[in-house]
Design a protein around this motif. Structure first.
Motif, mmCIF file in Angstrom:
data_model
loop_
_atom_site.group_PDB
_atom_site.id
_atom_site.type_symbol
_atom_site.label_atom_id
_atom_site.label_comp_id
_atom_site.label_asym_id
_atom_site.label_seq_id
_atom_site.Cartn_x
_atom_site.Cartn_y
_atom_site.Cartn_z
ATOM 1 N N LEU A 21 87.506 20.010 54.316
ATOM 2 C CA LEU A 21 88.087 20.411 53.079
ATOM 3 C C LEU A 21 88.516 21.739 52.862
ATOM 4 N N GLN A 22 89.011 21.963 53.994
ATOM 5 C CA GLN A 22 89.295 23.367 54.378
ATOM 6 C C GLN A 22 90.536 23.810 53.269
ATOM 7 N N GLU A 23 91.424 22.856 53.175
ATOM 8 C CA GLU A 23 92.669 23.250 52.245
ATOM 9 C C GLU A 23 92.393 22.596 50.863
ATOM 10 N N ALA A 24 91.265 22.636 50.316
ATOM 11 C CA ALA A 24 90.862 22.474 49.087
ATOM 12 C C ALA A 24 90.230 23.507 48.385
ATOM 13 N N THR A 25 90.666 23.801 46.863
ATOM 14 C CA THR A 25 90.185 24.825 45.985
ATOM 15 C C THR A 25 89.913 24.159 44.826
ATOM 16 N N GLY A 26 88.939 24.247 44.187
ATOM 17 C CA GLY A 26 88.794 23.877 42.659
ATOM 18 C C GLY A 26 87.516 23.407 42.652
ATOM 19 N N THR A 27 87.311 22.785 41.127
ATOM 20 C CA THR A 27 86.011 22.110 40.867
ATOM 21 C C THR A 27 86.073 20.754 40.591
ATOM 22 N N ILE A 28 85.031 19.839 40.923
ATOM 23 C CA ILE A 28 85.170 18.707 40.469
ATOM 24 C C ILE A 28 83.794 18.093 39.813
ATOM 25 N N ARG A 29 83.747 17.576 38.735
ATOM 26 C CA ARG A 29 82.636 17.093 38.131
ATOM 27 C C ARG A 29 82.453 15.706 38.042
ATOM 28 N N PHE A 30 81.360 15.065 38.786
ATOM 29 C CA PHE A 30 81.135 13.579 38.801
ATOM 30 C C PHE A 30 80.165 13.314 37.724
ATOM 31 N N ASP A 31 80.864 12.414 36.952
ATOM 32 C CA ASP A 31 80.100 11.839 35.602
ATOM 33 C C ASP A 31 79.625 10.548 36.284
ATOM 34 N N LEU A 32 78.183 10.192 36.474
ATOM 35 C CA LEU A 32 77.783 9.083 36.836
ATOM 36 C C LEU A 32 76.884 8.337 35.693
ATOM 37 N N GLU A 33 77.633 7.112 35.058
ATOM 38 C CA GLU A 33 77.178 6.587 33.994
ATOM 39 C C GLU A 33 75.965 5.558 34.317
ATOM 40 N N HIS A 34 75.018 5.418 33.213
ATOM 41 C CA HIS A 34 73.971 4.429 33.624
ATOM 42 C C HIS A 34 73.561 4.129 32.097
ATOM 43 N N ASP A 35 72.626 3.399 32.225
ATOM 44 C CA ASP A 35 72.003 2.907 30.880
ATOM 45 C C ASP A 35 71.368 3.983 29.954
ATOM 46 N N HIS A 36 71.102 4.991 30.626
ATOM 47 C CA HIS A 36 70.225 5.886 29.815
ATOM 48 C C HIS A 36 70.988 7.243 29.643
ATOM 49 N N GLY A 37 72.462 7.137 29.784
ATOM 50 C CA GLY A 37 73.334 8.215 29.513
ATOM 51 C C GLY A 37 74.248 8.515 30.854
ATOM 52 N N VAL A 38 74.412 9.712 31.200
ATOM 53 C CA VAL A 38 75.301 10.159 32.242
ATOM 54 C C VAL A 38 74.703 11.276 33.095
ATOM 55 N N ASP A 39 74.763 10.974 34.401
ATOM 56 C CA ASP A 39 74.131 12.084 35.285
ATOM 57 C C ASP A 39 75.314 12.851 35.804
ATOM 58 N N ARG A 40 75.236 14.415 35.756
ATOM 59 C CA ARG A 40 76.301 15.083 36.035
ATOM 60 C C ARG A 40 76.377 15.746 37.390
ATOM 61 N N TRP A 41 77.064 15.973 38.312
ATOM 62 C CA TRP A 41 77.027 16.741 39.590
ATOM 63 C C TRP A 41 78.347 17.557 39.521
ATOM 64 N N PHE A 42 78.312 18.768 39.930
ATOM 65 C CA PHE A 42 79.313 19.794 39.634
ATOM 66 C C PHE A 42 79.644 20.423 40.980
ATOM 67 N N VAL A 43 80.861 20.294 41.672
ATOM 68 C CA VAL A 43 81.031 20.633 42.871
ATOM 69 C C VAL A 43 82.267 21.842 43.019
ATOM 70 N N VAL A 44 81.721 22.792 43.361
ATOM 71 C CA VAL A 44 82.896 24.086 43.629
ATOM 72 C C VAL A 44 83.446 24.069 45.043
ATOM 73 N N ILE A 45 84.644 23.898 45.327
ATOM 74 C CA ILE A 45 85.224 23.918 46.633
ATOM 75 C C ILE A 45 86.030 25.059 46.677
ATOM 76 N N GLN A 46 85.887 26.141 47.940
ATOM 77 C CA GLN A 46 86.688 27.329 47.866
ATOM 78 C C GLN A 46 87.134 27.369 49.266
ATOM 79 N N GLN A 47 88.096 26.786 49.539
ATOM 80 C CA GLN A 47 88.686 26.604 50.940
ATOM 81 C C GLN A 47 87.782 26.060 51.936
ATOM 82 N N GLY A 48 86.976 25.148 51.419
ATOM 83 C CA GLY A 48 86.078 24.372 52.528
ATOM 84 C C GLY A 48 84.746 24.766 52.213
#
Length: 125
Positions: A21-48
């Protein structure tokens, strides 16, 4: 009972720096949907350099997917790109980031990285 998604994100966060991920910079949020709602994971990438948290905040890219499918993706049982093509996984915002992070997802069980395969072939020659 193990949680493949938690194991994946914990492992990603502990790497600290991910050369793929060396060439990547930014943020990604994963919204994982299931019967009871949404689990969220937040990933920050700064040049790897990678940090993972459970923050619920705005991100450059948001990936939405069923948690069961995501568990299978991070276990190598399903292919992330195929899920994307089937529209079972959706990305909004900076889609380039979502495409780049595919690099750190596992392949199917028994799969080998093509670079490792090429190195082995050179050694045998």
């Amino acid at each position: 009972m193990s949680d493949p998604t938690a194991e994946f994100f914990d492992g990603l966060g502990h790497r600290g720096h991910e050369p793929l991920l060396q060439e990547a910079t930014g943020t990604i949020r994963f919204d994982l949907e299931h019967d009871h709602g949404v689990d969220r994971w937040f990933v920050v990438i700064q040049q790897g350099d990678v940090r993972v948290s459970r923050e619920e905040r705005e991100a450059d890219s948001v990936v939405r997917v069923d948690k069961g499918l995501f568990d299978r993706i991070v276990s190598g049982e399903e292919n992330l790109y195929a899920a994307w093509v089937r529209n079972e996984l959706r990305a909004e915002g900076e889609v380039r980031l979502a495409r780049l992070i595919q690099r750190v997802f596992p392949g199917p069980p028994g799969a080998h990285d093509p670079r490792m395969f090429a190195r082995e072939r050179r050694r045998q020659a």
